[in-house]
Motif scaffolding. Structure first.
Motif, PDB file in Angstrom:
ATOM      1  N   TYR A  76       2.721  12.573 -54.083  1.00  0.00           N
ATOM      2  CA  TYR A  76       2.978  12.547 -52.641  1.00  0.00           C
ATOM      3  C   TYR A  76       4.472  12.472 -52.385  1.00  0.00           C
ATOM      4  CZ  TYR A  76       3.204  10.957 -47.812  1.00  0.00           C
ATOM      5  OH  TYR A  76       3.507  10.846 -46.475  1.00  0.00           O
ATOM      6  N   ASN A  77       4.938  13.244 -51.421  1.00  0.00           N
ATOM      7  CA  ASN A  77       6.345  13.265 -51.042  1.00  0.00           C
ATOM      8  C   ASN A  77       6.455  12.896 -49.567  1.00  0.00           C
ATOM      9  OD1 ASN A  77       9.004  13.830 -50.387  1.00  0.00           O
ATOM     10  ND2 ASN A  77       9.037  15.859 -51.350  1.00  0.00           N
ATOM     11  N   PRO A  78       7.087  11.770 -49.239  1.00  0.00           N
ATOM     12  CA  PRO A  78       7.187  11.377 -47.829  1.00  0.00           C
ATOM     13  C   PRO A  78       7.962  12.366 -46.979  1.00  0.00           C
ATOM     14  CG  PRO A  78       8.585   9.991 -49.203  1.00  0.00           C
ATOM     15  CD  PRO A  78       7.736  10.792 -50.133  1.00  0.00           C
ATOM     16  N   ASP A  79       8.735  13.257 -47.617  1.00  0.00           N
ATOM     17  CA  ASP A  79       9.423  14.309 -46.864  1.00  0.00           C
ATOM     18  C   ASP A  79       8.483  15.448 -46.491  1.00  0.00           C
ATOM     19  OD1 ASP A  79      11.826  12.939 -47.026  1.00  0.00           O
ATOM     20  OD2 ASP A  79      12.428  13.938 -48.894  1.00  0.00           O
ATOM     21  N   ARG A  80       7.287  15.450 -47.051  1.00  0.00           N
ATOM     22  CA  ARG A  80       6.273  16.448 -46.719  1.00  0.00           C
ATOM     23  C   ARG A  80       4.982  15.723 -46.338  1.00  0.00           C
ATOM     24  NH1 ARG A  80       7.042  21.279 -51.238  1.00  0.00           N
ATOM     25  NH2 ARG A  80       9.216  21.783 -50.682  1.00  0.00           N
ATOM     26  N   PRO A  81       4.992  15.057 -45.202  1.00  0.00           N
ATOM     27  CA  PRO A  81       3.886  14.160 -44.844  1.00  0.00           C
ATOM     28  C   PRO A  81       2.555  14.846 -44.607  1.00  0.00           C
ATOM     29  CG  PRO A  81       5.383  14.429 -42.994  1.00  0.00           C
ATOM     30  CD  PRO A  81       6.052  15.074 -44.170  1.00  0.00           C
ATOM     31  N   ASP A  82       2.523  16.160 -44.511  1.00  0.00           N
ATOM     32  CA  ASP A  82       1.266  16.862 -44.289  1.00  0.00           C
ATOM     33  C   ASP A  82       0.627  17.354 -45.582  1.00  0.00           C
ATOM     34  OD1 ASP A  82       1.396  16.550 -41.517  1.00  0.00           O
ATOM     35  OD2 ASP A  82       2.679  18.321 -41.301  1.00  0.00           O
ATOM     36  N   GLU A  83       1.207  17.002 -46.723  1.00  0.00           N
ATOM     37  CA  GLU A  83       0.660  17.414 -48.012  1.00  0.00           C
ATOM     38  C   GLU A  83       0.132  16.189 -48.758  1.00  0.00           C
ATOM     39  OE1 GLU A  83       3.419  19.621 -50.334  1.00  0.00           O
ATOM     40  OE2 GLU A  83       3.789  21.122 -48.772  1.00  0.00           O
ATOM     41  N   ILE A  84      -1.095  16.292 -49.230  1.00  0.00           N
ATOM     42  CA  ILE A  84      -1.699  15.179 -49.962  1.00  0.00           C
ATOM     43  C   ILE A  84      -1.004  14.970 -51.302  1.00  0.00           C
ATOM     44  CG2 ILE A  84      -3.810  14.497 -51.190  1.00  0.00           C
ATOM     45  CD1 ILE A  84      -5.391  15.647 -48.828  1.00  0.00           C
TER      46      ILE A  84
END
Length: 348
Positions: free
Chosen positions: A262-270
């Motif tokens: 998980y990457n908090p910079d890509r919050p829409d990706e699981i």
């Protein structure tokens, strides 16, 4: 006393702090230590970036020829290779630690781990499989990927301080000194493939199928989430409503969630490692999982509060630049020209 620990470099201290907060809230009787594969003296962290939890630097635990391991491994390989060495150090240094539990730093513990504590009174090792039921399709990850990466996920392992666990740790140490590489052609995926042998080589190993353990993108196909009236997260198996005869399925409390990839910079990706699920984007040919979205939103909020952006700027002092590591692997049999290439690269 139960000793819980994680391993990370400085760039992952936001995750390690978030794990520590969750253990402090749910299992305050645990002693929590961050195994640091880095040097605090080199980083010179400002006060707000120094965790409240004790940090044990890897060069303090007496790994033989640790410098050679740094030469062989990238940051992922090195952080996993030292795992049994930390466990062995805790066995020797904390004789009152009757159990040692490892968690990857990107885990949050949501409940008191009463069942795990009970299991470790009886079993020498507790392992969790990636999945407890077949994957439903050929999206990533599927069973072929798990054959490549290992039956068990070693983001978690529980061990008693008994003779069987000590023999396992010594065996694991020997294997990871040289063979903790990500090299699928050679049948290697860091520390995980080796542990496929654990239930065969060692007695008293529990393979725990609890649906609330080590929940992650790789087993979401068999686990769905809901909250009870007290706001606690629970998991039911992959049964879609309406339920037979109007009955409700059995549910189990969520024990700990593993936010791998998980990457908090890509919050829409699981997770960057999976293609099966999305939160709610109907434009993609993926199963929508709005039930899990609040868990990720909460994790992102905690990472940002724990200075994730600042920590990510710190490179690990032990890791060679990728181009140098690549030459070390590909041309290790040509020592003379290899040494000349290394000297040239390091001079730039």
């Amino acid at each position: 006393m139960t000793l819980a620990f994680t391993i990370c470099s400085i760039n992952y201290l936001a995750q390690a702090r978030t794990l520590g907060e969750s253990l402090q809230q749910t299992n305050p009787d645990y002693r929590y230590i961050i195994g640091l594969v880095d040097k605090l003296s080199a980083a010179n962290l400002p006060t707000e970036l120094i965790p409240d939890y004790p940090m044990l630097e890897v060069d303090k635990i007496g790994i033989p020829d640790f410098g050679a391991m740094c030469d062989r491994y990238d940051i992922t390989e090195l952080n996993t290779a030292v795992k049994p060495f930390f466990i062995d150090y805790f066995y020797k240094t904390y004789p009152d630690a009757t159990e040692v539990i490892y968690f990857d730093p990107d885990i949050i513990v949501y409940q008191p781990l009463l069942d795990l504590n009970k299991a470790l009174k009886t079993y020498s090792l507790v392992l969790t499989p990636h999945t407890c039921s077949p994957t439903p399709d050929w999206e990533r990850p599927n069973e072929l990927h798990h054959l490549n990466t290992g039956i068990f996920n070693l983001g978690f392992i529980g061990l008693r301080a008994d003779e069987t666990a000590r023999r396992f740790v010594n065996w694991w140490k020997e294997r990871l000194v040289y063979e903790c590489r990500i090299d699928l052609c050679e049948g290697l995926f860091v520390d995980q493939h080796w542990v496929n042998f654990a239930p065969v080589y060692f007695d008293n190993v529990l393979i725990d199928h609890h649906l609330g353990y080590n929940v992650a993108y790789w087993n979401l196909h068999e686990r769905y989430f809901l909250q009870n009236k007290a706001g606690e997260w629970q998991i039911r198996g992959a049964i879609e409503p309406p339920f037979p005869s109007g009955s409700q399925p059995n549910v189990e409390p969520l024990q700990f969630f593993h936010y791998s990839g998980y990457n908090p910079d890509r919050p829409d990706e699981i997770s960057k490692y999976q293609t099966r699920f999305t939160f709610a984007d109907a434009s993609q040919a993926k199963e929508q999982r709005p039930d899990v979205r609040p868990l990720f939103d909460f994790y992102r909020e905690r990472l940002l509060a724990n200075h994730n952006e600042q920590y990510r700027q710190y490179p690990c002092v032990y890791i060679k630049p990728p181009v140098i590591l690549r030459y070390k692997r590909v041309r290790k049999f040509l020592q003379t020209p290899f040494n000349q290439v290394i000297s040239l690269l390091e001079s730039h």
